[in-house]
Design a protein around this motif. Structure first.
Motif, mmCIF file in Angstrom:
data_model
loop_
_atom_site.group_PDB
_atom_site.id
_atom_site.type_symbol
_atom_site.label_atom_id
_atom_site.label_comp_id
_atom_site.label_asym_id
_atom_site.label_seq_id
_atom_site.Cartn_x
_atom_site.Cartn_y
_atom_site.Cartn_z
ATOM 1 N N LEU A 273 -9.670 -0.008 2.337
ATOM 2 C CA LEU A 273 -8.656 -1.053 2.411
ATOM 3 C C LEU A 273 -8.765 -1.802 3.738
ATOM 4 O O LEU A 273 -9.377 -1.326 4.693
ATOM 5 C CB LEU A 273 -7.256 -0.438 2.271
ATOM 6 N N THR A 274 -8.141 -2.959 3.789
ATOM 7 C CA THR A 274 -8.165 -3.794 4.983
ATOM 8 C C THR A 274 -6.854 -3.648 5.750
ATOM 9 O O THR A 274 -5.775 -3.659 5.163
ATOM 10 C CB THR A 274 -8.366 -5.276 4.603
ATOM 11 N N PHE B 14 -1.141 11.062 9.514
ATOM 12 C CA PHE B 14 -2.327 10.218 9.417
ATOM 13 C C PHE B 14 -2.044 8.823 9.971
ATOM 14 O O PHE B 14 -0.921 8.330 9.899
ATOM 15 C CB PHE B 14 -2.789 10.084 7.954
ATOM 16 N N THR B 15 -3.084 8.191 10.467
ATOM 17 C CA THR B 15 -2.961 6.810 10.918
ATOM 18 C C THR B 15 -3.336 5.863 9.786
ATOM 19 O O THR B 15 -4.068 6.236 8.861
ATOM 20 C CB THR B 15 -3.880 6.540 12.113
ATOM 21 N N ASP B 16 -2.821 4.653 9.852
ATOM 22 C CA ASP B 16 -3.226 3.646 8.877
ATOM 23 C C ASP B 16 -4.722 3.386 8.950
ATOM 24 O O ASP B 16 -5.359 3.060 7.930
ATOM 25 C CB ASP B 16 -2.453 2.344 9.109
ATOM 26 N N GLU C 149 1.934 -8.580 -4.349
ATOM 27 C CA GLU C 149 2.727 -9.588 -3.654
ATOM 28 C C GLU C 149 4.191 -9.507 -4.054
ATOM 29 O O GLU C 149 4.510 -9.122 -5.183
ATOM 30 C CB GLU C 149 2.195 -10.985 -3.961
ATOM 31 N N PRO C 150 5.113 -9.888 -3.144
ATOM 32 C CA PRO C 150 6.533 -9.922 -3.496
ATOM 33 C C PRO C 150 6.809 -10.953 -4.589
ATOM 34 O O PRO C 150 6.148 -11.998 -4.655
ATOM 35 C CB PRO C 150 7.218 -10.318 -2.180
ATOM 36 N N GLN D 236 1.244 -1.011 -0.060
ATOM 37 C CA GLN D 236 0.025 -0.206 -0.021
ATOM 38 C C GLN D 236 0.301 1.185 0.543
ATOM 39 O O GLN D 236 -0.222 2.187 0.047
ATOM 40 C CB GLN D 236 -1.042 -0.917 0.824
ATOM 41 N N GLN D 237 1.136 1.247 1.574
ATOM 42 C CA GLN D 237 1.466 2.546 2.166
ATOM 43 C C GLN D 237 2.138 3.455 1.142
ATOM 44 O O GLN D 237 1.826 4.650 1.052
ATOM 45 C CB GLN D 237 2.370 2.344 3.377
ATOM 46 N N LYS D 238 3.055 2.905 0.363
ATOM 47 C CA LYS D 238 3.763 3.711 -0.636
ATOM 48 C C LYS D 238 2.862 4.056 -1.816
ATOM 49 O O LYS D 238 2.952 5.161 -2.368
ATOM 50 C CB LYS D 238 5.006 2.975 -1.126
#
Length: 587
Positions: free
Chosen positions: A442-443, A431-433, A549-550, A450-452
């Protein structure tokens, strides 16, 4: 070594090397597109399975891949020219001493250079960059792909990665430490819902590539998983449940769910360690709860992922595989989910009770192509990429067949005498983002976190009579299914070994990852640590899951140290076949 040969044989030898290297690099490239890693020997040991996933492999090819064989196209006219030239010129024959001297010089220079490169990397990154070469990218990045394959071969020959260790005084001492850890681990939670499903039949369904973001979602005004959505009201639905698989993918999901032990650093547990002794759920139910029969159902070849042998170690009495299904309704690589469920229902209606069964579905397998008459969704052309559109259609079909199976269980009077469990084995691929962002609102660009987070899969546990029920938000993973089920089934957890936790009693979620997330990555309810490929804790990123956020990396120190510890313990147990030494196993 080709310097030892005559000119004609040397050209032939170099051509053979050229073919091998080109094929190896092509294999690395295709494997990387799917797994984000290069090939290694434990994976190559599973090469016989490529035929079974040929459609998935072919879908990975790109037009530019022809560049890997471009040299062969150029070599044909060149070698013909050299042959004509050699016919008109008398090439000198070198003395054997000169050939040997040339060979030794080149070989020793190459060997010393590789040794220095490796030692330099070890000095910078530590010895574990070599011993953990399958989960640490430092070695690959330092020496390059071809040298990496050489060191992988040397390491395998020397037995560093998968040695059959013996139980020694040293490992006995480590076993005492593991037992002490397990004693504390068992006492970590209360026993809410203990034995609520005691003595009931158990049906576990592992759904191919079913991801959690499909649940309660619509496409073009249509529910993608209407049956799962309906079952939320009568099931315990875990919406924050992670796959913790390694390179064994589907087979690793089975292994973790049945044993609560981690997968191997590379390759598949079933292939590399399928002959070990395990204290799996089928064994526990037979030995401690008197279950009469344990069945496994999978519509493909029994040798795929070495299931025919591994299922014996897992304690299954009977394995229904490809030849046990009529093969009248084929989807992709095997008989459809409809055939799988029909056969399963037929066997369960006449099976001694109580019984336990595992079904592994296949209709949702990559590249997600099903017949047009089985596509139940109306998706406008161009709304998503072709592969993501096919994926939605596949999973809608999988949900439909699951719903029909549950309805049949109800009509046969089996449903309310059964602990029914189903979950996704792993995330989809290809799949593509853009697809993921659009479908999930999502933006772009998607962050690494977010990917994980999108990797999660659904877990449903329907208890007899459908109660208790409700959405469970605790963060968990496939390692947690075994301890959750043994509590519900009333098994004596003091006799059993598991590394996950009971999700219905745990105070905080905790899931450890080793492959797709990076060795030592972990997730809790509040934090998500993504390890770097070089194995350096400080180079990873610690996220707040609430804000995305980190945060300060030190906030993840304790979780990371525990992650490394449990992975090392699990590897030691597997490599030494250690469960009989740690538990009171009867088989």
């Amino acid at each position: 070594w080709t310097l030892l040969l005559s000119y004609k044989k040397r050209v032939t030898g170099l051509l053979i090397v050229n073919v091998i290297v080109s094929l190896l690099l092509l294999g690395d490239l295709l494997y990387f597109r799917f797994f984000k890693s290069v090939l290694n020997i434990p994976v190559m040991m599973q090469a016989g399975q490529v035929e079974g996933v040929a459609d998935s492999v072919f879908s990975l090819f790109r037009p530019g891949d022809v560049l890997l064989i471009l040299d062969f196209i150029l070599l044909v006219p060149y070698l013909r020219w050299r042959k004509r030239r050699r016919n008109t010129q008398q090439l000198p024959k070198l003395p054997i001493k000169v050939k040997v001297a040339g060979f030794l010089t080149v070989f020793l220079v190459a060997l010393v250079t590789l040794g220095l490169m490796t030692q330099q990397m070890v000095n910078a990154a530590g010895q574990k960059a070599v011993t953990n070469m399958y989960t640490n990218t430092r070695l690959l990045n330092s020496v390059g792909i071809l040298n990496y394959h050489v060191l992988d071969f040397v390491s395998t020959v020397k037995g560093h990665q998968y040695a059959k260790e013996v139980w020694t005084d040293q490992t006995n001492q480590e076993a005492q430490e593991i037992r002490s850890w397990m004693d504390v681990h068992r006492q970590a939670t209360p026993n809410k819902y203990q034995g609520i499903a005691k003595g009931k039949n158990v049906i576990i369904i592992q759904l191919e590539a079913m991801q959690n973001f499909l649940v309660n979602r619509q496409v073009n005004g249509q529910e993608v998983t209407p049956n799962m959505n309906k079952l939320i009201g009568e099931s315990l639905y875990f919406d924050n449940y992670f796959p913790q698989i390694g390179q064994g993918n589907t087979s690793d999901a089975e292994f973790m769910s049945l044993n609560s032990l981690y997968p191997t650093p590379a390759g598949s547990v079933y292939v590399l360690a399928g002959d070990k002794k395990y204290q799996s759920l089928p064994w526990a139910l037979k030995e401690d709860a008197g279950y009469q029969s344990t069945y496994a159902f999978h519509t493909y070849e029994p040798v795929f992922w070495n299931r025919a042998n591994a299922y014996i170690s897992e304690g299954f009495d009977r394995f229904f595989s490809k030849d046990d299904f009529p093969q009248q309704d084929i989807i992709g690589m095997a008989a459809s989910d409809a055939e799988l469920y029909d056969k399963m229902l037929q066997e369960l209606k006449q099976a001694p009770q109580p019984n336990m069964s595992l079904a592994v579905t296949l209709s949702g397998h990559h590249p997600y192509k099903i017949p047009d008459d089985k596509k139940g969704l109306n998706i406008p052309e161009g709304a998503y990429s072709e592969i993501f559109t096919n994926y939605l259609q596949c999973q809608h079909y999988a949900d439909e067949q699951l719903g029909l199976f549950i309805d049949k269980l109800k009509r046969e009077g089996l449903l309310d005498d059964t602990l029914l469990v189903f979950y996704g084995d792993h995330f989809g691929s290809g799949f593509t983002d853009e697809d993921l962002a659009k479908f999930n609102g999502l933006t772009l660009p998607l962050s690494k976190l977010q990917q994980k987070e999108l990797f999660t899969v659904p877990l449903f546990i329907r208890l007899p009579q459908g109660q208790p029920a409700g959405v469970q938000h605790i963060s968990g993973g496939q390692m947690d299914l075994y301890p959750t089920l043994i509590n519900l089934l009333g098994l004596d957890k003091q006799k059993l070994f598991y590394m996950g936790q009971d999700l219905l009693n745990a105070q905080d979620g905790y899931s450890v990852f080793r492959f797709y997330f990076g060795e030592g990555s972990f997730a809790t309810d509040e934090l998500f640590y993504l390890a770097s490929g070089d194995g350096e804790f400080a180079n990873g990123t610690c996220y707040s899951r609430a804000s995305g956020e980190p945060v300060e990396t030190t906030a993840c120190t304790a979780g990371y140290n525990e992650a490394k510890k449990v992975l090392e313990m699990s590897d030691l147990i597997r490599n030494t076949d250690g469960l009989p030494y740690l538990t009171e196993m009867k088989h």
